[in-house]
Design a protein around this motif. Structure first.
Motif, PDB file in Angstrom:
ATOM      1  N   ASP A   8      -7.685   6.618 -61.832  1.00  0.00           N
ATOM      2  CA  ASP A   8      -7.587   5.367 -61.064  1.00  0.00           C
ATOM      3  C   ASP A   8      -7.890   5.677 -59.607  1.00  0.00           C
ATOM      4  O   ASP A   8      -7.495   6.742 -59.098  1.00  0.00           O
ATOM      5  N   ASP A   9      -8.579   4.764 -58.930  1.00  0.00           N
ATOM      6  CA  ASP A   9      -8.919   4.997 -57.522  1.00  0.00           C
ATOM      7  C   ASP A   9      -7.769   4.649 -56.586  1.00  0.00           C
ATOM      8  O   ASP A   9      -7.844   4.910 -55.388  1.00  0.00           O
ATOM      9  N   ASP A  10      -6.697   4.052 -57.105  1.00  0.00           N
ATOM     10  CA  ASP A  10      -5.531   3.673 -56.300  1.00  0.00           C
ATOM     11  C   ASP A  10      -4.603   4.892 -56.184  1.00  0.00           C
ATOM     12  O   ASP A  10      -3.932   5.269 -57.146  1.00  0.00           O
ATOM     13  N   HIS A  11      -4.559   5.484 -54.992  1.00  0.00           N
ATOM     14  CA  HIS A  11      -3.757   6.694 -54.782  1.00  0.00           C
ATOM     15  C   HIS A  11      -2.282   6.435 -55.061  1.00  0.00           C
ATOM     16  O   HIS A  11      -1.606   7.259 -55.700  1.00  0.00           O
ATOM     17  N   ARG A  14      -1.577   6.292 -58.774  1.00  0.00           N
ATOM     18  CA  ARG A  14      -1.633   7.620 -59.396  1.00  0.00           C
ATOM     19  C   ARG A  14      -0.350   8.400 -59.118  1.00  0.00           C
ATOM     20  O   ARG A  14       0.212   9.040 -60.006  1.00  0.00           O
ATOM     21  N   SER A  32      -9.486  10.472 -59.337  1.00  0.00           N
ATOM     22  CA  SER A  32      -9.637   9.280 -58.501  1.00  0.00           C
ATOM     23  C   SER A  32     -10.885   8.469 -58.821  1.00  0.00           C
ATOM     24  O   SER A  32     -11.137   7.455 -58.178  1.00  0.00           O
ATOM     25  N   SER A  33     -11.670   8.888 -59.795  1.00  0.00           N
ATOM     26  CA  SER A  33     -12.895   8.163 -60.141  1.00  0.00           C
ATOM     27  C   SER A  33     -13.265   8.460 -61.588  1.00  0.00           C
ATOM     28  O   SER A  33     -12.763   9.415 -62.198  1.00  0.00           O
ATOM     29  N   MET A  55     -13.515   0.802 -60.781  1.00  0.00           N
ATOM     30  CA  MET A  55     -13.399   1.895 -59.816  1.00  0.00           C
ATOM     31  C   MET A  55     -14.731   2.058 -59.110  1.00  0.00           C
ATOM     32  O   MET A  55     -15.777   1.653 -59.648  1.00  0.00           O
TER      33      MET A  55
END
Length: 478
Positions: A8-11, A14, A32-33, A55
């Protein structure tokens, strides 16, 4: 310990997932991708992937397609918002394990993860057929040298490479799911999905939608389209466990699936072609069920193209010592303890027992004896304790024999309480679960294996009964 990959690109998401799942006993990796997720799977395939749809760079759908090329049997859970459910549904049709809508409840995602781990294990954990020693210990195993088991091995070998429907018959605890997995793993569809549907574990009102899916508005609560398990397993194998208990209306739909290789979702009119192999299992006398009108005769003949029968343990006592030694070695490895062996007197007790619960009962008994063993070879006292330890719970304290248990139940039958059956089932259920938790030091994962329950089912019952047993061992998910 099961390993989960979060893509997931949402830190923040994650990190939240990492904390939550680590606290639940999982090993967690993050990416992240989509590109980074593909690289992570290529480096080391996890047990489950949880991946967002939208993403930067490639989409979750594209990333899933690439992951499937690397590891076809990897369970992938898609996360999506309401606006992107069509993409998630498309991923599910491609074979993704399931999707979940954001925002989601923590208990829901944990249950889904447990199911995905179990599904991935069914597909990827090898079943050793007729092997012994290190080969068998490295996998789940079907053990036995008796003539009946030798014939079973031959039948598995002949049936597996075909697309024939297989009906597996045998009493509870004989290992029907292991045989189904062995057929799948030696089939030409071994790199495609293998989905297990227990026809008695899912309520009748939900079983049809679970199998065939539904369209938006098909029933109250159907807020969107859902792909059924049969459609999801396209080109793969579906194992219908306990098919003898399947309701008649759903039997008609399974018959259509076998005849025409297509399905219709609930509330829909579109005929959806599917290519799936059906393996079914039952502990019921299907011939008697057909005579009673409880099972469709036409479906019965469609299912038994190939019929495999698992003999009960009482009919193959010569295999019991092999099974005992297998379980002792296996549990020793799982618990990181040396195998103490079994004395001749103890083995004689094991062999003389009729084991109405078959291999499952024998395995659970050996495990219980192993847990309480102090390092010396198992003796007859430990076997007797594992097979007939007095129950301990209030009025049940004196119930050490079947006759005493029957007397207790008869006394309760005179109470006139309308909810007596549910009360007794809860009473005994609470006792059994408490004993399993005490035997495993409060470790829920080990207790669920000891009881033959899924971990989510065990947790739900612990909450229902309000049981509080402090864990003395880390609750590993390995």
């Amino acid at each position: 310990m099961a390993q989960i990959l979060i893509v997931d690109d949402d830190h923040q998401l994650r990190m939240s997932f990492e904390r939550l799942l680590a606290a639940e006993g999982f090993e967690v990796r993050t990416a992240s991708s989509g590109e980074a997720g593909i690289a992570a799977v290529r480096e080391e395939a996890p047990d489950v992937v949880i991946m967002d749809v939208r993403m930067p760079g490639i989409s979750g759908l594209e990333a899933y397609a690439a992951m499937r090329e690397i590891e076809p049997r990897l369970p992938v859970i898609i996360m999506t918002a309401y606006g992107t459910t069509d993409i998630a549904i498309e991923a599910t049709k491609m074979g993704a394990f399931d999707y979940i809508l954001k925002p989601f409840d923590i208990p829901d995602i944990l249950k889904l993860i447990d199911k995905a781990i179990a599904a991935g294990r069914s597909m990827r954990s090898r079943v050793a057929v007729g092997e012994e020693g290190e080969q068998a210990l490295a996998a789940d195993a079907i053990i036995g040298r008796s003539p009946a088991m030798q014939e079973l091995y031959k039948a598995i070998g002949r049936a597996a490479p075909t697309d024939a429907t297989v009906l597996i018959r045998g009493e509870s605890g004989t290992g029907k799911e292991l045989v189904a997995r062995a057929v799948y793993q030696h089939s030409l569809r071994a790199d495609k999905p293998f989905l297990v549907i227990n026809c008695v574990a899912i309520p009748e009102t939900l079983l049809e939608s679970e199998l065939f899916g539904y369209e938006k508005g098909a029933f109250t609560g159907a807020t969107g389209r859902k792909v059924g398990k049969i459609e999801q397993a396209n080109h793969g194998t579906v194992f219908l466990d306990e098919i003898g208990d399947m309701p008649l209306p759903i039997q008609a739909k399974i018959l259509r699936l076998l005849q025409e290789q297509n399905v219709e979702r609930l509330g829909g009119r579109q005929v959806i072609p599917v290519d799936v192999r059906i393996i079914a299992a039952t502990n019921r006398d299907l011939e008697e069920a057909v005579r009673r009108g409880q099972f469709r005769e036409d479906l019965y003949y469609r299912l038994k193209v190939v019929s495999l029968t698992l003999p009960p343990l009482r009919e193959r006592p010569s295999d019991i010592p092999l099974l005992v030694r297998y379980f002792m070695a296996r549990y020793g490895r799982e618990m990181s303890q040396p195998d103490p062996g079994v004395s001749e007197a103890a083995m004689a007790l094991f062999t003389a027992n009729p084991w109405p619960g078959n291999v499952r009962e024998l395995g659970n008994t050996v495990k219980k004896a192993f847990i309480f063993n102090r390092g010396a070879p198992l003796g007859p006292d430990e076997v007797q304790k594992a097979t007939g330890e007095p129950l301990r719970n209030g009025d049940l304290a004196a119930l050490t024999t079947g006759d005493a248990l029957a007397d207790f139940v008869r006394r309760q039958l005179g109470s006139g309480r309308e909810s007596l059956f549910e009360e007794l089932m809860d009473h005994f259920g609470q006792l059994v679960i408490r004993e399993a938790l005490e035997a495993t030091g409060g470790n829920r994962t080990q207790a669920s294996k000891l009881l033959g329950l899924s971990r989510p089912t065990l947790i739900a019952k612990i909450e229902k009964y309000g049981l509080r047993i402090e864990s003395r061992v880390r609750d590993s998910r390995s």
